[in-house]
Write a protein that holds these residues in place. Structure first.
Motif: not given
Length: 193
Positions: A133-137, A142-143, A146-149, A157-160
């Motif tokens: 996941a990207s923090s600025n997609d 992100s929220r 993360a819920g889907m994951a 895995v956070s990619l930034g």
């Protein structure tokens, strides 16, 4: 094909094959890969994309790892709800949140709904998975990702700040993809010991 070799199935997003995309580079780096081909008709149809993925998966003997990006992640998740084919694992990179309005130039919420993309399944996947996941997609907060994951039972895995992890965001090559695919294969080999 030798059953011990894992085939990586590339599941592109709605823009299909892009020459300088990390999925294209990954396919060139790995020995056994197959890419789900672009649709000739019904390009926005979720059912047609799921059927295309199913056809590719069913043409392969032996173990499979799925590598999906964007709407390809959502294709994969829909496919997993109906398939009984065992899968080693799936790398689900920057899922597109098709339940939220997308930026200009992408299909509208009504078009996506009419094409069968919503709602996005939230059931646990029947195979190990990693959501990168990207923090600025711009295609998914992100929220919500993360819920889907969490719902899918995926390792997050956070990619930034990598945008949508596509050429427009500066990602032709993405070396971490190969490492994450190897993580999925290694986990399978650990279970087999």
């Amino acid at each position: 094909m030798n059953d011990s070799k894992v085939t990586v199935v590339i599941v592109p997003g709605l823009r299909d094959h892009v020459a300088d995309h990390w999925q294209t580079h990954l396919a060139d780096q790995l020995e056994h890969t197959v890419t789900v081909p672009p649709l000739e008709h019904d390009k926005l149809s979720r059912a047609a994309r799921v059927a295309a993925l199913d056809e590719v998966v069913n043409s392969i003997d032996g173990p499979i790892v799925l590598v999906a990006h964007s709407a390809g992640v959502i294709t994969t998740v829909h496919w997993a709800q109906q398939s009984t084919r065992p899968i080693v694992g799936a790398l689900l990179a920057t899922p597109a949140d098709l339940e939220q309005p997308l930026p200009h130039g992408y299909p509208t919420a009504d078009q996506l709904d009419d094409a069968g993309w919503t709602p996005i399944p939230r059931r646990r996947l029947p195979f190990p998975s990693i959501v990168a996941a990207s923090s600025n997609d711009p295609l998914g907060s992100s929220r919500r990702i993360a819920g889907m994951a969490e719902a899918w039972g995926s390792r997050l895995v956070s990619l930034g700040p990598v945008g949508h992890l596509n050429p427009a965001a500066g990602y032709g090559r993405w070396p971490q993809a190969k490492d994450l695919v190897q993580d999925l294969i290694a986990a399978r080999e650990q279970v087999a010991l």
